[in-house]
Design a protein around this motif. Sequence first.
Motif, short mmCIF file in Angstrom:
data_model
loop_
_atom_site.label_atom_id
_atom_site.label_comp_id
_atom_site.label_asym_id
_atom_site.label_seq_id
_atom_site.Cartn_x
_atom_site.Cartn_y
_atom_site.Cartn_z
N GLU A 9 0.85 -1.19 0.00
CA GLU A 9 0.00 0.00 0.00
C GLU A 9 0.88 1.24 0.00
OE1 GLU A 9 -3.72 1.65 2.62
OE2 GLU A 9 -1.88 1.12 3.70
N MET A 10 0.56 2.18 -0.88
CA MET A 10 1.29 3.44 -0.95
C MET A 10 0.43 4.55 -0.33
SD MET A 10 4.18 2.74 -2.57
CE MET A 10 4.73 4.36 -3.11
N VAL A 11 1.05 5.38 0.49
CA VAL A 11 0.40 6.57 1.03
C VAL A 11 1.03 7.78 0.36
CG1 VAL A 11 -0.09 7.98 3.06
CG2 VAL A 11 -0.07 5.48 3.24
N GLU A 12 0.22 8.55 -0.36
CA GLU A 12 0.73 9.74 -1.05
C GLU A 12 0.77 10.91 -0.06
OE1 GLU A 12 2.53 12.04 -3.14
OE2 GLU A 12 2.06 10.15 -4.16
N ARG A 37 -5.28 14.58 -9.20
CA ARG A 37 -4.36 13.84 -10.08
C ARG A 37 -3.83 12.59 -9.40
NH1 ARG A 37 -1.81 16.52 -14.55
NH2 ARG A 37 -2.85 18.50 -15.04
N ALA A 38 -3.54 12.68 -8.11
CA ALA A 38 -3.07 11.50 -7.39
C ALA A 38 -4.14 10.41 -7.37
CB ALA A 38 -2.66 11.87 -5.97
N ILE A 39 -5.39 10.82 -7.17
CA ILE A 39 -6.48 9.84 -7.18
C ILE A 39 -6.60 9.19 -8.56
CG2 ILE A 39 -8.99 9.58 -7.02
CD1 ILE A 39 -8.91 11.73 -4.81
N ARG A 40 -6.50 10.00 -9.62
CA ARG A 40 -6.58 9.44 -10.97
C ARG A 40 -5.43 8.47 -11.25
NH1 ARG A 40 -8.38 14.76 -12.43
NH2 ARG A 40 -6.33 15.35 -13.23
N ALA A 41 -4.29 8.69 -10.59
CA ALA A 41 -3.16 7.78 -10.76
C ALA A 41 -3.31 6.50 -9.94
CB ALA A 41 -1.86 8.49 -10.37
N GLY A 42 -4.36 6.44 -9.12
CA GLY A 42 -4.62 5.22 -8.35
C GLY A 42 -4.45 5.35 -6.86
N SER A 43 -4.05 6.53 -6.37
CA SER A 43 -3.86 6.68 -4.93
C SER A 43 -5.19 6.55 -4.19
CB SER A 43 -3.24 8.05 -4.63
OG SER A 43 -3.05 8.21 -3.24
N ASP A 75 -13.84 5.41 -1.62
CA ASP A 75 -12.71 4.49 -1.77
C ASP A 75 -11.37 5.16 -1.47
OD1 ASP A 75 -12.84 6.14 -3.98
OD2 ASP A 75 -12.16 4.61 -5.40
N VAL A 76 -11.38 6.38 -0.96
CA VAL A 76 -10.14 7.09 -0.66
C VAL A 76 -10.12 7.46 0.82
CG1 VAL A 76 -8.71 9.12 -1.12
CG2 VAL A 76 -9.94 8.01 -2.99
N THR A 77 -9.01 7.19 1.49
CA THR A 77 -8.82 7.57 2.88
C THR A 77 -8.02 8.86 2.94
OG1 THR A 77 -8.87 5.28 3.66
CG2 THR A 77 -7.83 6.90 5.11
N TYR A 78 -8.64 9.92 3.46
CA TYR A 78 -7.97 11.21 3.62
C TYR A 78 -7.41 11.31 5.03
CZ TYR A 78 -10.50 12.56 -0.63
OH TYR A 78 -11.00 12.63 -1.92
N GLY A 269 -0.74 -0.65 -7.17
CA GLY A 269 -2.05 -0.09 -7.52
C GLY A 269 -1.97 1.28 -8.17
N LEU A 270 -0.77 1.75 -8.47
CA LEU A 270 -0.59 3.08 -9.05
C LEU A 270 -0.13 2.98 -10.49
CD1 LEU A 270 1.16 4.93 -6.09
CD2 LEU A 270 -1.27 4.85 -6.65
N ASP A 271 -0.55 3.97 -11.29
CA ASP A 271 -0.20 4.01 -12.71
C ASP A 271 1.00 4.92 -12.91
OD1 ASP A 271 -1.10 3.50 -15.64
OD2 ASP A 271 -0.80 5.67 -15.51
N LEU A 272 2.11 4.34 -13.36
CA LEU A 272 3.35 5.10 -13.46
C LEU A 272 3.25 6.21 -14.49
CD1 LEU A 272 6.24 5.46 -12.50
CD2 LEU A 272 6.95 3.74 -14.17
N ASP A 273 2.63 5.96 -15.64
CA ASP A 273 2.52 7.00 -16.66
C ASP A 273 1.75 8.21 -16.11
OD1 ASP A 273 3.90 5.56 -18.56
OD2 ASP A 273 2.11 4.65 -19.41
N SER A 274 0.70 7.95 -15.36
CA SER A 274 -0.09 9.04 -14.79
C SER A 274 0.73 9.81 -13.75
CB SER A 274 -1.37 8.49 -14.17
OG SER A 274 -2.18 9.52 -13.66
N LEU A 275 1.52 9.10 -12.96
CA LEU A 275 2.36 9.76 -11.97
C LEU A 275 3.41 10.64 -12.63
CD1 LEU A 275 2.94 6.80 -9.49
CD2 LEU A 275 1.62 8.87 -9.02
#
Length: 313
Positions: A9-12, A37-43, A75-78, A269-275
């Motif tokens: 699990e990654m925490v941004e 943008r972070a959410i769109r990348a999968g965060s 689906d996102v924890t803030y 779970g993250l998209d490298l191109d989007s990041l």
Amino acid sequence: MIAGRHSVEMVEVAPRDGLQNEKALIATADKLELIHRAIRAGSRRMEVASFVNPRAVPQMADAEAVCEGLPSRDDVTYIGLVMNARGAQRAIATGRIDQLGAVSVATDTFAMANQKQTSDGSVDAAREVIAMARQAGLTGQVTIAAAFGCPFEGEVGEDRVIAMALALAEAGPVEIGLADTIGVGNPAQVAGLVGRIRRELPDMALRVHFHNTRGTGLANVWTAVAQGVSTVDASIGGLGGCPFAPGAAGNVCTEDVVYMLERGGIATGLDLDSLIATNGWLAGVMGRTLPGMVARAPRSPKQSASTGCLENG
């Protein structure tokens, strides 16, 4: 691939830790765009603000405004970073924070600079924050700052960090984080400390937070994951630093960590191109090239899932 480990699990932390030490104030709208943008990348888990004295950390003065603009996502924890009961009250009052992140500091000198309390006092404050989170129907976690070294007192003994972890665990956090606040840790040190805490607290989820000040951040991440750590903090572009820790350079870069882990067979779970695209956008906001390496490098070979061979990407 690390034996027995298929995902991490990654925490941004870019919206909070990534920006908190920047001198030029970042617009609330840009902070919210970074979060989108972070959410769109999968965060799916990220630090969005810290609820601290705005005179001490001006970059976080708009914490409530950022929370008001957060996208509604089940689906996102803030996460809201808080240092004390007052900060916890502010975070809870927004109605948008899902998790309170408390901080304890491993040395008295740094604790006084960071939170104006002793190290033991920071443990007591964190325990109170965790209890407040539970009472508010939220979750609470805690990070032990300067766990691998202090900018003022130097070396930090493992026994001190272990004692803090045991005291904090009694409060029932969902997770304990170990932070190398000034980037002095090395893989051997990480393996030793993580290994000891896992033996002392076998049922406690562990998270790591590394700074890449001396170039050991990625190696430390890999070592921690190999030791069974399930969650890793990282910042898009490698931004970050602590206003109260002299010489604390940026966090490990999200893109770099994702590249390393995914190439090693560990899903994030993250998209490298989007990041990488977000890195480019954020560099424009900051007005400079960001420290992360992968976004600045040519595209690497990609491994075929079907053949295991390397293909040019």
